[in-house]
Scaffold this motif. Structure first.
Motif, PDB file in Angstrom:
ATOM      1  N   ILE A 188       1.173   9.681 -13.938  1.00 55.86           N
ATOM      2  CA  ILE A 188       1.953   8.584 -13.359  1.00 55.86           C
ATOM      3  C   ILE A 188       2.725   7.846 -14.456  1.00 55.86           C
ATOM      4  O   ILE A 188       3.879   7.453 -14.278  1.00 55.86           O
ATOM      5  CB  ILE A 188       1.033   7.613 -12.584  1.00 55.86           C
ATOM      6  CG1 ILE A 188       0.479   8.310 -11.323  1.00 55.86           C
ATOM      7  CG2 ILE A 188       1.778   6.340 -12.188  1.00 55.86           C
ATOM      8  CD1 ILE A 188      -0.584   7.519 -10.597  1.00 55.86           C
ATOM      9  N   VAL A 197       8.409   4.565 -10.283  1.00 57.73           N
ATOM     10  CA  VAL A 197       7.350   4.979  -9.360  1.00 57.73           C
ATOM     11  C   VAL A 197       7.308   3.956  -8.227  1.00 57.73           C
ATOM     12  O   VAL A 197       6.882   2.802  -8.418  1.00 57.73           O
ATOM     13  CB  VAL A 197       5.988   5.075 -10.073  1.00 57.73           C
ATOM     14  CG1 VAL A 197       4.894   5.422  -9.067  1.00 57.73           C
ATOM     15  CG2 VAL A 197       6.054   6.122 -11.176  1.00 57.73           C
ATOM     16  N   HIS A 200       2.227   5.134  -4.891  1.00 61.35           N
ATOM     17  CA  HIS A 200       1.358   6.289  -5.105  1.00 61.35           C
ATOM     18  C   HIS A 200       0.023   6.032  -4.427  1.00 61.35           C
ATOM     19  O   HIS A 200      -0.474   4.901  -4.401  1.00 61.35           O
ATOM     20  CB  HIS A 200       1.151   6.562  -6.602  1.00 61.35           C
ATOM     21  CG  HIS A 200       0.641   5.385  -7.382  1.00 61.35           C
ATOM     22  ND1 HIS A 200      -0.689   5.118  -7.558  1.00 61.35           N
ATOM     23  CD2 HIS A 200       1.322   4.404  -8.036  1.00 61.35           C
ATOM     24  CE1 HIS A 200      -0.829   4.029  -8.298  1.00 61.35           C
ATOM     25  NE2 HIS A 200       0.378   3.571  -8.596  1.00 61.35           N
ATOM     26  N   TYR A 207      -2.911  13.844  -4.046  1.00 60.92           N
ATOM     27  CA  TYR A 207      -2.423  12.534  -4.465  1.00 60.92           C
ATOM     28  C   TYR A 207      -0.906  12.578  -4.466  1.00 60.92           C
ATOM     29  O   TYR A 207      -0.294  13.469  -5.059  1.00 60.92           O
ATOM     30  CB  TYR A 207      -2.932  12.195  -5.869  1.00 60.92           C
ATOM     31  CG  TYR A 207      -2.897  10.721  -6.179  1.00 60.92           C
ATOM     32  CD1 TYR A 207      -3.969   9.899  -5.861  1.00 60.92           C
ATOM     33  CD2 TYR A 207      -1.788  10.154  -6.796  1.00 60.92           C
ATOM     34  CE1 TYR A 207      -3.941   8.543  -6.145  1.00 60.92           C
ATOM     35  CE2 TYR A 207      -1.745   8.802  -7.089  1.00 60.92           C
ATOM     36  CZ  TYR A 207      -2.834   7.998  -6.756  1.00 60.92           C
ATOM     37  OH  TYR A 207      -2.811   6.655  -7.035  1.00 60.92           O
ATOM     38  N   VAL A 209       2.863  10.769  -5.130  1.00 54.54           N
ATOM     39  CA  VAL A 209       3.605   9.754  -5.884  1.00 54.54           C
ATOM     40  C   VAL A 209       5.053   9.800  -5.415  1.00 54.54           C
ATOM     41  O   VAL A 209       5.689  10.856  -5.455  1.00 54.54           O
ATOM     42  CB  VAL A 209       3.545  10.019  -7.401  1.00 54.54           C
ATOM     43  CG1 VAL A 209       4.300   8.931  -8.158  1.00 54.54           C
ATOM     44  CG2 VAL A 209       2.101  10.114  -7.877  1.00 54.54           C
TER      45      VAL A 209
END
Length: 699
Positions: A188, A197, A200, A207, A209
């Protein structure tokens, strides 16, 4: 998990990326830079930075961070390329290599050099784009006169839903599959360097993002795949999520709440995979078709296959000597074993073979820098890059080849004005070529320069005290450039003039079982040819017998064999003897004298003369018998015993006995040394056949 277990993989991949970076930098057209090449250079720097950060290599991470920032400005058109700027980029690449080597060897990079390259990059950014790079690699506001700099736009994204390559400012969902929390946080952070970003969420299994960034999917992949596998990464378009600003609810939130927060993002997760995802999958599939194996392990396998071949030869010889062998099944089995053993040997040997591109790829940089120092314009052409050679030889041929290339650039190709004056193009041409010829590989360095000057070489040789004469052939005169301390340079420079290098070239090539040939024509150029065996692990040889001993001659060195006649043998001053073969007088080397072999034939007319070639000269080796031709497994004598004059290696024959593989040129030197030692008093070690009645004395 010990993260140091992944050091070797990082070092190897980073080294490959740096090699690619150098190649792209050398190919760049500073007037019209290719955006794809600039992107590739940027991705290489960014990938190395990501790995360096993962392993805590701070100097390497800091340098690549500053470097990638400059590259980013370059690909956006904010930094206009010039030759000197490309030189600075190449210098930075060299520094990255040095830092990588330092970490590989368990040390720390040179702090002074590290600070110097950082200052150079900072100064370049300030002077060229009016920006100062801070510790994070982000630039301050642009200077007024630079704000309107032209921008090199990346190729427009496809509108195909399947490609999902977003335009500038687009959003994507980067999905991480099976990634631990520690690695997720690192990823990240890296994504944050590529853009913003937005949100997330998820767990270790999956996972997601949401990233808003102008960079392409390839850039994201390049960074991610240094930390996770390609099949752990999915990149899909997040259409309609540009307005999403709030973070997603925690994982424990109700499902419908999550859906209302990022509805488009959730739907995009199930959308058709993007090109980047497809490429990631194909790359993952491709990686399973190759593996990284230590060279030591390959050498061990080759050695064991060699032992298997020797054992097979022993069995074959035993079966052939058995009387009354009538079992056809045994004979068929031996024939099949022999064929399979040969196929296995060839397959294993091919593992060590790598293309000459590995060698040639180093020379665009050498030619560029050397030509720049000399003030010459040079075009480099490479041919036969796919020609394969044993890995051990490719690594050892680089230094000799570098000397030959620099020599051709300095002494061979003329200055642009001089070329133009004689009707040649201002730009000289240097060609590197490689091709197979029988059991050898021919590597040539060809220039279209002025050619070698015979009179100048002879004059310089006399100044150096060398024994030369005007009756020498051109081939003999050309070989003078390999004499120790010999140089025709008018002044000493950092390129040449010290008289060192060319003699080392010849010595190193001979140490690899090869030789050097030179062909030159005045005003047209010079061709230097290196002839090497394809591998040093196996050898096609001719078995010869001297006394009760068996020896092996490299078949590539054997030209012919004949029975000496009395009228063709001439005694020279001292103990020297020559054999006349078709109007050519060849030095005679009696193997039994050079190697002190007892019970050998000593009368010349009873021996067999094997005409061989070594170091560009021909000799007549006197042996008792020719036994036959066979392929032998080469065993390094120095590793297992010690260096023996006149002998290059050893092998094990089918009967289990050891046979020495002869070094042609070394054998001749050994023979001359022994003759010099006994000249004050002639002994009975001389050939008994050398009597006044048998030999005519040469005038």
């Amino acid at each position: 998990m010990d993260i140091t277990d992944f050091y070797d993989t990082f070092f190897e991949e980073a080294e490959e990326l740096l090699a690619d970076m150098e190649r792209y930098l050398l190919e760049l057209d500073v007037d019209e830079p290719d955006i794809e090449q600039l992107n590739a250079i940027f991705r290489a720097a960014h990938s190395i930075k990501g790995g360096a950060g993962t392993f805590g290599f701070e100097a390497l991470q800091r340098t690549t961070h500053l470097f990638e920032n400059l590259l980013d400005h370059t690909r956006k058109g904010e930094l206009t390329l010039r030759r000197d700027i490309v030189d600075t980029f190449l210098e930075t690449k060299d520094m990255l290599n040095d830092q990588l080597d330092a970490y590989r060897n368990g040390g720390e990079p040179d702090q002074e050099a590290f600070e110097r390259i950082c200052q150079t990059l900072q100064r370049l950014a300030l002077e060229e784009i009016g920006r100062d790079l801070d510790d994070t690699g982000r630039a301050a506001s642009p200077a007024p006169d630079q704000a309107s700099a032209p921008r090199i736009e990346p190729p427009a994204a496809s509108t195909d839903a399947g490609s999902a390559e977003p335009e500038s400012g687009g959003q994507r969902i980067v999905t991480l599959l099976g990634v631990a929390e520690k690695d997720r946080q690192l990823l990240i952070e890296e994504l944050g360097q590529l853009g913003d970003v937005v949100t997330h969420r998820g767990d270790e299994a999956r996972y997601e993002v949401v990233l808003s960034s102008a960079v392409g999917n390839d850039d994201i992949e390049a960074v991610m795949c240094f930390i996770i596998e390609a099949d752990q990464l999915q990149i899909t378009a997040a259409e309609g999520t540009e307005t999403v600003q709030s973070p997603a609810p925690p994982p424990s939130a109700p499902q419908d709440s999550a859906a209302s927060s990022v509805p488009a993002a959730k739907s995009a997760a199930d959308a058709k995979p993007s090109k980047a995802k497809s490429k990631a999958k194909s790359k993952s599939a491709g990686e399973t078709s190759s593996i990284r194996v230590s060279v030591d392990k390959v050498d061990q396998v080759i050695n064991l296959v060699g032992e298997l071949i020797i054992t097979q030869s022993m069995l074959d010889q035993t079966v052939s000597e058995m009387e009354g062998v009538a079992d056809s099944a045994l004979l068929n089995g031996m024939s099949l074993l022999q064929r399979n053993a040969r196929d296995l040997q060839e397959s294993v040997m091919s593992i060590r073979m790598i293309p000459m591109e590995f060698v040639f790829s180093r020379f665009p940089r050498v030619v560029r820098e050397t030509a720049g120092k000399l003030g010459k314009e040079i075009e480099l052409v490479t041919e036969g890059e796919s020609t394969e050679l044993d890995k051990s030889l490719t690594e050892r041929i680089i230094d000799p080849l570098t000397h030959l290339v620099r020599n051709s650039l300095d002494h061979g190709i003329e200055m642009p004005d001089d070329r133009e004056a004689v009707g040649k193009p201002r730009t000289g041409r240097l060609t590197l070529s490689a091709q197979h010829q029988g059991g050898n590989i021919l590597i040539e360095v060809i220039d279209d320069g002025a050619g070698l000057n015979r009179d100048r070489l002879l004059s310089k040789a006399r100044e150096n005290g060398l024994n030369v004469s005007d009756s020498m052939t051109d081939d003999e005169v050309w070989q003078l450039i390999f004499a120790p301390g010999f140089s025709t340079a008018k002044e000493v420079t950092d390129v040449s003039g010290r008289g060192v290098g060319m003699d080392v070239v010849k010595r190193n090539i001979q140490g690899m079982g090869g030789h050097v040939e030179i062909m030159s024509r005045s005003g047209e150029g010079t061709r230097i040819r290196i002839v090497l065996p394809l591998t040093l692990a196996i050898l096609d040889g001719m078995s010869i017998k001297v006394g009760d001993e068996m020896f092996i001659l490299p078949l590539s060195a054997v030209l012919e064999s004949l029975q000496p006649a009395k009228e063709d043998i001439y005694a020279m001053a001292g103990d020297d003897v020559v054999l006349k073969v078709r109007d050519e007088y060849l030095p005679v080397v009696a193997v039994h004298e050079a190697l002190d072999v007892p019970n050998a034939k000593t009368r010349l007319t009873e021996t067999i003369a094997v005409i061989v070639q070594g170091e560009g000269r021909r000799y007549a080796l006197l042996v008792d018998d020719l036994v036959g031709q066979q392929q032998v497994v080469v065993k390094n004598l120095e590793t297992n015993y010690r260096k023996v004059p006149g002998v290059s290696a050893a092998t094990i024959l089918g009967d289990g006995s050891v046979a020495l593989i002869l070094d042609i040129a070394g054998l001749h030197r050994l023979n001359r040394a022994k003759k010099e030692a006994r000249r004050p008093e002639r002994t009975n070690h001389s050939l008994e056949a050398l009597t006044d009645k048998e030999l005519e004395t040469s005038s």
